[in-house]
Design an enzyme around this catalytic site. Structure first.
Site, mmCIF file in Angstrom:
data_model
loop_
_atom_site.group_PDB
_atom_site.id
_atom_site.type_symbol
_atom_site.label_atom_id
_atom_site.label_comp_id
_atom_site.label_asym_id
_atom_site.label_seq_id
_atom_site.Cartn_x
_atom_site.Cartn_y
_atom_site.Cartn_z
ATOM 1 N N LYS A 93 0.875 -1.183 -0.033
ATOM 2 C CA LYS A 93 0.138 -0.048 -0.017
ATOM 3 C C LYS A 93 0.717 1.299 0.072
ATOM 4 C CE LYS A 93 -4.614 -1.505 0.952
ATOM 5 N NZ LYS A 93 -5.440 -1.830 1.813
ATOM 6 N N ARG A 114 -4.414 -9.935 4.198
ATOM 7 C CA ARG A 114 -4.494 -9.782 2.549
ATOM 8 C C ARG A 114 -3.344 -9.421 1.974
ATOM 9 N NH1 ARG A 114 -6.475 -6.382 -1.248
ATOM 10 N NH2 ARG A 114 -7.948 -6.947 -2.745
HETATM 11 C C1 9MG Z 1 -10.385 -4.883 -1.840
HETATM 12 N N1 9MG Z 1 -9.176 -4.416 -0.971
HETATM 13 C C2 9MG Z 1 -8.194 -3.650 -1.221
HETATM 14 N N2 9MG Z 1 -7.508 -3.328 0.004
HETATM 15 C C3 9MG Z 1 -8.362 -4.096 0.919
HETATM 16 C C4 9MG Z 1 -8.201 -4.085 2.315
HETATM 17 O O1 9MG Z 1 -7.273 -3.171 2.811
HETATM 18 N N3 9MG Z 1 -9.166 -4.774 3.205
HETATM 19 C C5 9MG Z 1 -10.162 -5.578 2.396
HETATM 20 N N4 9MG Z 1 -10.788 -6.358 3.312
HETATM 21 N N5 9MG Z 1 -10.127 -5.384 1.146
HETATM 22 C C6 9MG Z 1 -9.352 -4.782 0.524
#
Ligand code: 9MG
Length: 288
Positions: free
Chosen positions: A232, A266
């Site tokens: 990110k 994730r």
């Molecule tokens: C789809 N998506 C992109 N970034 C995300 C994040 O930080 N959390 C979740 N749950 N979905 C995300």
């Protein structure tokens, strides 16, 4: 599908019941599979599908517990896509990845996509809008699938313009609590729910750092906490590195998130995150 497992003791003293997709005490790795046209850009639509499926296969080999499939980019400033475009992107991929034996999460806010994905075999819904779109809550109730409810301030097109909170942690927590209550009232068992503070979604670097530092507080909801930090822009802001050069930063924050109670990570880099998870678990086993 089985919806709950028997009551089990969580890390602290709270007794919670969880859907089996959420493991107890061991963070799970959710591999990211974006099927937007820019994700696997060279070649025809069919080449792109093949590449997406090969990528999912690799993430499974690398140790992903679940694959999160998304057909609409949620990056700041990203354009919206129609229901049909999104269905066309994700459904064939869900069917194919499911046939590989994978667990699948569908990253969508659209009720039509939730329902079609559930029919195609999705095991979980991941909604960055926390089921706030018209019809989304009803679709989730109809599917009876586990759901991740994420916090976002604003909408992807504008959310990074001027994020503003007086107390980011308590405000995000209060929002998630309110969404959880709303879901339970509508007919989703708590055992199905997980929560996510939404790193980078209407947050400055300072907001993101505060949320990461205090991630543990989200456990007071008694639900699994998902952390999405991989590659990110907050990592770019700290390290000065471009998106494809943020592996070390992503692994560092993955470890911090696990130490602060994240139950689901994730991530893009599954293989390397699994190593970090093994180190985290090894350390946990001596401190018990
Ligand atoms: C789809 N998506 C992109 N970034 C995300 C994040 O930080 N959390 C979740 N749950 N979905 C995300």
């Amino acid at each position: 599908m089985q919806t709950t497992q028997s009551d089990t003791k969580c890390s602290d003293t709270k007794i919670v019941s969880r859907h089996p997709i959420y493991q107890q005490n061991v963070p799970i790795i959710m591999g990211i599979l974006n099927v937007t046209p820019d994700s696997f850009s060279d070649g025809s639509k069919f080449n792109q599908r093949d590449k997406a499926i090969a990528h999912a296969e690799q993430m499974l080999v690398d140790g992903a517990d679940i694959i999160d499939i998304g057909g609409e980019s949620t990056r700041p400033g990203a354009a919206e896509v129609s229901v049909n475009q999104e269905l066309d992107r994700v459904i064939p991929i869900i069917e194919k990845v499911k046939s590989l034996g994978a667990k699948i999460s569908i990253d969508t806010s659209k009720p039509e996509v939730m329902l079609a994905a559930a029919k195609a075999g999705a095991d979980m819904l991941n909604d960055v809008r926390a089921l706030s779109m018209p019809g989304a809550l009803d679709a989730a109730v109809a599917s009876q699938l586990p759901v991740c409810l994420m916090h976002m301030q604003g909408m992807p097109q504008t959310m990074q313009k001027n994020p503003n909170y007086s107390q980011v942690v308590s405000e995000v927590l209060a929002y998630l609590k309110q969404r959880v209550d709303c879901c339970v009232k509508a007919g989703l068992a708590r055992a199905l729910l997980s929560v996510d503070p939404g790193f980078g979604f209407g947050k400055t670097l300072q907001h993101n750092l505060q949320l990461l530092q205090h991630l543990n507080q989200f456990k007071q909801l008694g639900l699994p906490v998902l952390a999405g930090l991989s590659r990110k822009s907050m990592l770019g802001q700290i390290t000065g590195r471009e998106v494809d050069d943020r592996l070390a930063g992503s692994l560092a924050v993955a470890l911090i998130a696990m130490q602060n109670g994240a139950a689901i990570l994730r991530v893009h880099d599954v293989k390397q995150t699994l190593d970090v998870k093994k180190i985290f678990l090894a350390l946990q086993s001596v401190s018990k």
